[in-house]
Design a protein around this motif. Structure first.
Motif, mmCIF file in Angstrom:
data_model
loop_
_atom_site.group_PDB
_atom_site.id
_atom_site.type_symbol
_atom_site.label_atom_id
_atom_site.label_comp_id
_atom_site.label_asym_id
_atom_site.label_seq_id
_atom_site.Cartn_x
_atom_site.Cartn_y
_atom_site.Cartn_z
ATOM 1 N N PHE A 67 61.520 56.073 65.730
ATOM 2 C CA PHE A 67 60.212 56.047 65.071
ATOM 3 C C PHE A 67 59.403 54.823 65.500
ATOM 4 O O PHE A 67 58.175 54.890 65.635
ATOM 5 N N PHE A 68 60.091 53.712 65.723
ATOM 6 C CA PHE A 68 59.393 52.533 66.238
ATOM 7 C C PHE A 68 58.832 52.831 67.626
ATOM 8 O O PHE A 68 57.755 52.354 67.988
ATOM 9 N N GLY A 69 59.579 53.645 68.408
ATOM 10 C CA GLY A 69 59.096 54.035 69.731
ATOM 11 C C GLY A 69 57.787 54.803 69.664
ATOM 12 O O GLY A 69 56.872 54.564 70.460
ATOM 13 N N TRP A 70 57.673 55.724 68.693
ATOM 14 C CA TRP A 70 56.414 56.453 68.548
ATOM 15 C C TRP A 70 55.277 55.499 68.171
ATOM 16 O O TRP A 70 54.138 55.661 68.624
ATOM 17 N N THR A 71 55.605 54.520 67.324
ATOM 18 C CA THR A 71 54.595 53.519 66.957
ATOM 19 C C THR A 71 54.165 52.719 68.188
ATOM 20 O O THR A 71 52.973 52.476 68.406
ATOM 21 N N ALA A 72 55.152 52.328 68.993
ATOM 22 C CA ALA A 72 54.846 51.560 70.203
ATOM 23 C C ALA A 72 53.996 52.367 71.183
ATOM 24 O O ALA A 72 53.113 51.819 71.858
ATOM 25 N N TYR A 73 54.243 53.680 71.238
ATOM 26 C CA TYR A 73 53.473 54.524 72.179
ATOM 27 C C TYR A 73 51.993 54.544 71.829
ATOM 28 O O TYR A 73 51.136 54.691 72.705
ATOM 29 N N SER A 74 51.681 54.369 70.548
ATOM 30 C CA SER A 74 50.275 54.407 70.135
ATOM 31 C C SER A 74 49.444 53.327 70.822
ATOM 32 O O SER A 74 48.229 53.477 70.973
ATOM 33 N N PHE A 75 50.098 52.251 71.260
ATOM 34 C CA PHE A 75 49.370 51.153 71.906
ATOM 35 C C PHE A 75 49.047 51.446 73.377
ATOM 36 O O PHE A 75 48.212 50.771 73.975
ATOM 37 N N VAL A 76 49.719 52.442 73.958
ATOM 38 C CA VAL A 76 49.472 52.758 75.378
ATOM 39 C C VAL A 76 49.011 54.194 75.576
ATOM 40 O O VAL A 76 48.680 54.596 76.689
ATOM 41 N N GLY A 101 75.932 43.753 86.898
ATOM 42 C CA GLY A 101 75.186 44.889 87.419
ATOM 43 C C GLY A 101 74.230 45.475 86.402
ATOM 44 O O GLY A 101 73.070 45.783 86.721
ATOM 45 N N TRP A 102 74.683 45.601 85.161
ATOM 46 C CA TRP A 102 73.850 46.208 84.135
ATOM 47 C C TRP A 102 72.680 45.321 83.734
ATOM 48 O O TRP A 102 71.605 45.816 83.391
ATOM 49 N N GLN A 103 72.880 43.991 83.780
ATOM 50 C CA GLN A 103 71.757 43.098 83.456
ATOM 51 C C GLN A 103 70.600 43.344 84.427
ATOM 52 O O GLN A 103 69.431 43.393 84.028
ATOM 53 N N PHE A 104 70.936 43.494 85.699
ATOM 54 C CA PHE A 104 69.886 43.744 86.695
ATOM 55 C C PHE A 104 69.315 45.147 86.531
ATOM 56 O O PHE A 104 68.102 45.352 86.598
ATOM 57 N N THR A 105 70.199 46.126 86.292
ATOM 58 C CA THR A 105 69.753 47.519 86.145
ATOM 59 C C THR A 105 68.812 47.674 84.961
ATOM 60 O O THR A 105 67.775 48.349 85.058
ATOM 61 N N ILE A 106 69.184 47.062 83.834
ATOM 62 C CA ILE A 106 68.337 47.167 82.637
ATOM 63 C C ILE A 106 66.958 46.575 82.901
ATOM 64 O O ILE A 106 65.933 47.155 82.532
ATOM 65 N N ALA A 107 66.933 45.417 83.553
ATOM 66 C CA ALA A 107 65.646 44.784 83.870
ATOM 67 C C ALA A 107 64.809 45.683 84.779
ATOM 68 O O ALA A 107 63.581 45.766 84.628
ATOM 69 N N GLN A 108 65.461 46.384 85.707
ATOM 70 C CA GLN A 108 64.750 47.299 86.604
ATOM 71 C C GLN A 108 64.222 48.509 85.840
ATOM 72 O O GLN A 108 63.131 49.014 86.126
ATOM 73 N N VAL A 109 65.000 49.002 84.861
ATOM 74 C CA VAL A 109 64.548 50.130 84.041
ATOM 75 C C VAL A 109 63.279 49.744 83.278
ATOM 76 O O VAL A 109 62.300 50.507 83.231
ATOM 77 N N PHE A 110 63.276 48.550 82.698
ATOM 78 C CA PHE A 110 62.099 48.090 81.961
ATOM 79 C C PHE A 110 60.939 47.808 82.917
ATOM 80 O O PHE A 110 59.783 48.049 82.571
ATOM 81 N N LYS A 111 61.246 47.321 84.109
ATOM 82 C CA LYS A 111 60.198 47.058 85.101
ATOM 83 C C LYS A 111 59.518 48.359 85.528
ATOM 84 O O LYS A 111 58.284 48.437 85.587
ATOM 85 N N SER A 112 60.321 49.388 85.821
ATOM 86 C CA SER A 112 59.739 50.662 86.256
ATOM 87 C C SER A 112 58.896 51.277 85.140
ATOM 88 O O SER A 112 57.856 51.892 85.403
ATOM 89 N N SER A 113 59.330 51.092 83.882
ATOM 90 C CA SER A 113 58.550 51.602 82.755
ATOM 91 C C SER A 113 57.251 50.811 82.595
ATOM 92 O O SER A 113 56.206 51.373 82.257
ATOM 93 N N ALA A 114 57.314 49.511 82.858
ATOM 94 C CA ALA A 114 56.098 48.689 82.808
ATOM 95 C C ALA A 114 55.144 49.083 83.935
ATOM 96 O O ALA A 114 53.927 49.117 83.750
ATOM 97 N N PHE A 150 55.450 49.922 79.149
ATOM 98 C CA PHE A 150 55.871 48.664 78.545
ATOM 99 C C PHE A 150 54.914 47.548 78.963
ATOM 100 O O PHE A 150 54.168 47.691 79.938
ATOM 101 N N PRO A 151 54.939 46.414 78.252
ATOM 102 C CA PRO A 151 54.068 45.292 78.609
ATOM 103 C C PRO A 151 54.251 44.862 80.059
ATOM 104 O O PRO A 151 55.360 44.899 80.606
ATOM 105 N N LYS A 152 53.165 44.434 80.685
ATOM 106 C CA LYS A 152 53.178 44.064 82.102
ATOM 107 C C LYS A 152 54.112 42.898 82.409
ATOM 108 O O LYS A 152 54.483 42.679 83.562
ATOM 109 N N VAL A 153 54.486 42.147 81.375
ATOM 110 C CA VAL A 153 55.366 41.003 81.592
ATOM 111 C C VAL A 153 56.685 41.448 82.234
ATOM 112 O O VAL A 153 57.306 40.691 82.992
ATOM 113 N N PHE A 154 57.115 42.689 81.965
ATOM 114 C CA PHE A 154 58.359 43.190 82.542
ATOM 115 C C PHE A 154 58.206 43.519 84.029
ATOM 116 O O PHE A 154 59.209 43.716 84.728
#
Length: 459
Positions: free
Chosen positions: A421-430, A291-304, A309-313
């Motif tokens: 802190f890596f998250g803040w760095t990643a946000y700079s790209f979007v 269940g969590w494998q699918f849920t996690i993928a959906q969380v990343f998909k909704s963020s994409a 997040f990158p469109k690949v998700f």
């Protein structure tokens, strides 16, 4: 036309669902971790239950008044804008990935006892990786089958825990419980602090209790009642089951056990009962992982889909399964499995739990900080007594969350800080997608299109 409530849940049904959502596979290694402190950890349970109730109350209020989608990311956006929403989604998604590996480690622990195998640290990591890969691949068929399996296997954890909480007292020895109060001579405050993260781990997911809001009769009244009652119910079962166990099995035995619930049932009913419990808890963990494998993928998909997040998700198959995203997340989990190799399975589990708790608390803190803004945005008057109460509870919940971060230890805090802190760095790209005005963004996109056309002409 009056709304038909005949198909909607009542407060009792929602309370049960809320409690069941929390009573997942996260509890099955708790007794071994708590044995490192002793039965004085019951005080940590009380502190954590109070903190969880404060968090649950604010999540219920946020869910009632928020008009934005995206769960905690939507809440955070009210006070912190798109940057806060991104950070909430980023840290929450990573915390779920880490928690998934911890669940897999739990399953391997029970499986090793069930099959009577002595696994080396590397073998534990290999079996963990196998479980991660298998549960990912089984999700390729879509959510429907996964949901059905999970709704059945979750009872493999719930039933033993509830049975122990109710019937275990017939085997309970007060003298054994008292002798286990502080067997390792830990200072009072250190003992409470060290067991705060693992007790909070059991309550993670309480924020999902408001997800069924639209399917409930009179949600303004019933959702807060169900969230609070469900959290209290789960907390009571947790406290009873882990504490009665400490009066049945010696602290030294719990401390070194990779399957504490199986050990306890063996002590109560005989080895056959222990084997049954170990077997169904392995199945429950595998079902939870599915269940969590699918849920996690959906969380990343909704963020994409939001552009975070990158469109690949966002890529999905015909049956709406984000397979590419699942494979990427599976790779991350495999790397985590190698990085947490430890001579002691409990230590390996602890590293993952503490890191999962720290990263999960970031969106919790952002959600608490958004409570006042959400209510004001919904037109709730500042003079309203519930408005004031919610703001006070949100501050208490935030203080508890910060304390839980501190209690998770320096290693988890350092790693969690690096992730953030890596998250803040990643946000700079979007960030440009959200922080530039619409006319500037349109001009930027037109320039990109012109540059691409010019490059194609040159070729």
């Amino acid at each position: 036309m009056a709304e038909n409530n005949s198909t909607k849940m009542g407060v009792v049904q929602l309370t049960i669902i809320t409690a069941v959502n929390m009573l997942g596979s996260g509890i099955i290694m708790l007794p071994s971790k708590l044995a490192q402190v002793g039965t004085m950890s019951v005080l940590s349970w009380i502190v954590t239950l109070g903190g969880a109730l404060c968090l649950a109350w604010v999540f219920a209020r946020n869910g009632m008044f928020s008009k934005k989608s995206g769960g905690m990311g939507g809440y955070a956006e009210y006070s912190y804008g798109k940057a806060g929403s991104f950070m909430s989604n980023f840290t929450y998604g990573l915390s779920l990935v880490i928690a998934n590996v911890a669940i897999a480690v739990s399953a391997v622990g029970y499986l090793s006892v069930f099959l009577d195998m002595k696994l080396s640290p590397v073998e534990v990591a290999i079996w963990t990786i196998i479980l991660v890969i298998v549960t990912t691949l089984l999700n390729f068929g879509g959510a429907k089958i996964t949901g059905r399996i999970g709704s059945v296997t979750v009872w493999g954890v719930i039933l033993p825990v509830v049975i122990l909480a109710v019937l275990g007292w017939f085997w309970f020895q007060p003298s054994l419980y008292v002798a286990s109060w502080n067997p390792h001579d830990i200072s009072f405050f250190d003992g409470i602090a060290s067991s705060i993260p693992i007790t909070l781990w059991a309550f993670l997911g309480l924020e999902s209790a408001v997800a069924n809001m639209d399917a409930v009769e009179n949600p303004q009244k019933n959702v807060p009642i169900a969230v609070m009652a469900g959290t209290i119910g789960a907390g009571i079962i947790y406290i009873l089951s882990t504490n009665v166990m400490a009066g049945i099995v010696k602290n030294s035995a719990l401390l070194t056990s990779n399957a504490p619930f199986g050990l306890t049932f063996s002590t109560m009913f005989g080895s056959w009962a222990g084997l049954v419990v170990e077997g169904i808890m392995v199945l429950a963990c595998i079902g939870s992982l599915l269940g969590w494998q699918f849920t996690i993928a959906q969380v990343f998909k909704s963020s994409a889909d939001e552009g975070y997040f990158p469109k690949v998700f966002s890529r999905v198959t015909k049956n709406d399964t984000p397979i590419v995203g699942m494979l990427i997340l599976m790779t991350v989990q495999v790397l985590l499995s190698f990085m947490t190799i430890s001579p002691d399975l409990n230590k390996q589990f602890n590293v993952l739990v503490n890191l999962a708790v720290v990263t999960n608390l970031v969106p919790y803190l952002l959600s608490m900080g958004a409570a006042k803004t959400i209510q004001l945005g919904a037109g709730v008057k500042p003079t309203n007594s519930v408005f004031r109460l919610t703001n006070v509870i949100a501050v208490i919940a935030a203080i508890y969350s910060l304390y839980a971060m501190y209690a998770s230890g320096s290693q988890a805090m350092v790693l969690g800080s690096l992730v953030t802190f890596f998250g803040w760095t990643a946000y700079s790209f979007v960030a440009y997608k959200f922080d530039l005005s619409s006319d500037k963004l349109e001009k930027l996109n037109n320039n990109h299109a012109f540059d691409a056309e010019e490059d194609s002409v040159k070729e």
